[in-house]
Design a protein around this motif. Sequence first.
Motif, PDB file in Angstrom:
ATOM      1  N   THR A 108       0.997  -1.225   0.008  1.00 59.24           N
ATOM      2  CA  THR A 108       0.143   0.115  -0.071  1.00 59.24           C
ATOM      3  C   THR A 108       0.835   1.325  -0.065  1.00 59.24           C
ATOM      4  O   THR A 108       0.473   2.268  -0.363  1.00 59.24           O
ATOM      5  CB  THR A 108      -0.871   0.182   1.137  1.00 59.24           C
ATOM      6  OG1 THR A 108      -0.040   0.125   2.372  1.00 59.24           O
ATOM      7  CG2 THR A 108      -1.736  -1.031   1.311  1.00 59.24           C
ATOM      8  N   THR A 111       3.805   2.045   4.920  1.00 54.60           N
ATOM      9  CA  THR A 111       4.921   2.089   5.763  1.00 54.60           C
ATOM     10  C   THR A 111       5.742   2.821   5.256  1.00 54.60           C
ATOM     11  O   THR A 111       6.558   3.726   5.999  1.00 54.60           O
ATOM     12  CB  THR A 111       5.403   0.678   5.422  1.00 54.60           C
ATOM     13  OG1 THR A 111       4.312  -0.410   5.867  1.00 54.60           O
ATOM     14  CG2 THR A 111       6.297   0.258   6.704  1.00 54.60           C
ATOM     15  N   LYS A 135       3.697  -3.876  -5.312  1.00 51.17           N
ATOM     16  CA  LYS A 135       2.499  -4.490  -5.851  1.00 51.17           C
ATOM     17  C   LYS A 135       1.508  -3.286  -6.335  1.00 51.17           C
ATOM     18  O   LYS A 135       1.851  -2.062  -6.148  1.00 51.17           O
ATOM     19  CB  LYS A 135       1.845  -4.833  -4.500  1.00 51.17           C
ATOM     20  CG  LYS A 135       2.464  -6.120  -3.939  1.00 51.17           C
ATOM     21  CD  LYS A 135       1.340  -7.069  -3.295  1.00 51.17           C
ATOM     22  CE  LYS A 135       1.989  -8.284  -2.564  1.00 51.17           C
ATOM     23  NZ  LYS A 135       1.261  -8.795  -1.419  1.00 51.17           N
ATOM     24  N   VAL A 157       3.202 -13.075  -1.368  1.00 53.01           N
ATOM     25  CA  VAL A 157       4.231 -13.575  -1.893  1.00 53.01           C
ATOM     26  C   VAL A 157       5.270 -13.698  -0.487  1.00 53.01           C
ATOM     27  O   VAL A 157       5.182 -13.118   0.327  1.00 53.01           O
ATOM     28  CB  VAL A 157       4.888 -12.969  -2.941  1.00 53.01           C
ATOM     29  CG1 VAL A 157       3.960 -12.766  -4.035  1.00 53.01           C
ATOM     30  CG2 VAL A 157       5.471 -11.595  -2.464  1.00 53.01           C
TER      31      VAL A 157
HETATM   32  P1  IMP Z   1       2.762  -1.488   2.961  1.00 58.74           P
HETATM   33  O1  IMP Z   1       2.911  -0.700   4.012  1.00 58.74           O
HETATM   34  O2  IMP Z   1       1.253  -1.698   2.381  1.00 58.74           O
HETATM   35  O3  IMP Z   1       3.440  -0.996   1.552  1.00 58.74           O
HETATM   36  O4  IMP Z   1       3.444  -2.956   3.407  1.00 58.74           O
HETATM   37  C1  IMP Z   1       4.782  -3.053   3.334  1.00 58.74           C
HETATM   38  C2  IMP Z   1       5.132  -4.168   4.344  1.00 58.74           C
HETATM   39  O5  IMP Z   1       4.103  -5.167   4.323  1.00 58.74           O
HETATM   40  C3  IMP Z   1       6.247  -4.739   3.827  1.00 58.74           C
HETATM   41  O6  IMP Z   1       7.529  -4.252   4.310  1.00 58.74           O
HETATM   42  C4  IMP Z   1       6.024  -6.253   4.285  1.00 58.74           C
HETATM   43  O7  IMP Z   1       6.579  -6.317   5.601  1.00 58.74           O
HETATM   44  C5  IMP Z   1       4.621  -6.419   4.295  1.00 58.74           C
HETATM   45  N1  IMP Z   1       4.141  -7.194   3.021  1.00 58.74           N
HETATM   46  C6  IMP Z   1       3.313  -6.472   2.147  1.00 58.74           C
HETATM   47  N2  IMP Z   1       3.015  -7.406   1.065  1.00 58.74           N
HETATM   48  C7  IMP Z   1       3.503  -8.633   1.413  1.00 58.74           C
HETATM   49  C8  IMP Z   1       3.866  -9.987   0.835  1.00 58.74           C
HETATM   50  O8  IMP Z   1       3.199 -10.126  -0.184  1.00 58.74           O
HETATM   51  N3  IMP Z   1       4.364 -10.754   1.474  1.00 58.74           N
HETATM   52  C9  IMP Z   1       5.320 -10.485   2.606  1.00 58.74           C
HETATM   53  N4  IMP Z   1       5.114  -9.458   3.216  1.00 58.74           N
HETATM   54  C10 IMP Z   1       4.303  -8.366   2.647  1.00 58.74           C
END
Ligand code: IMP
Length: 183
Positions: A108, A111, A135, A157
């Motif tokens: 997303t 983070t 993604k 994944v």
């Molecule tokens: P965001 O804040 O949604 O961008 O998510 C970031 C964090 O979610 C990454 O640093 C991962 O730790 C975790 N994450 C997101 N997608 C995956 C996945 O497909 N596999 C494993 N960890 C994921």
Amino acid sequence: MEAADISADLTEVLYTKAQIEERLTELARQIEDDYAGKELLLVGVLNGALMVMADLSRELKRHCEMDWMAISSYGSGTQSSGVVRILKDLSTELQGRHVLVVEDIVDTGLTLAYLLQNLKSRNPASLNVMTMFRKPESMRSPVEVAYVGFDLPNEFVVGYGLDYAGRYRNLADVGILDPAIYA
Ligand code: IMP
């Protein structure tokens, strides 16, 4: 371990160790060009970026420094909450430094958005991001990523640093985790 060692846990292998290595080599050449004449500080985001940091830094044919942040998203499972806690901060001052954040995956972007806002307030000379995987959901995030290894489908994944419940980080390839494992 390799995908063949845990084939029952994966529905598909997306990228092999060799493909990841090849793509990292290309990104390293780009980063060398872009940072020519500048001191480079790589900031790895633990735990996921462990593998990409180790491989990217060794592929760079130039000096760089490395530092680490450990962060944790609240919540568990396969969804990002966007609420981030710093578990370990940097040891390096960022003032006037050329900083490249090294990430495993941007989903997303929540983070990363939090992290960049935090790092920007420390006045680096420049701040960019390299992520090994991205993604589709990240397209809705305003966060800019300068270097992307591979774009992934919207699936959960594992491998190459990416875990599910603490496992699979040591898988050298990257594959889609069988939903039966987390259902
Ligand atoms: P965001 O804040 O949604 O961008 O998510 C970031 C964090 O979610 C990454 O640093 C991962 O730790 C975790 N994450 C997101 N997608 C995956 C996945 O497909 N596999 C494993 N960890 C994921």
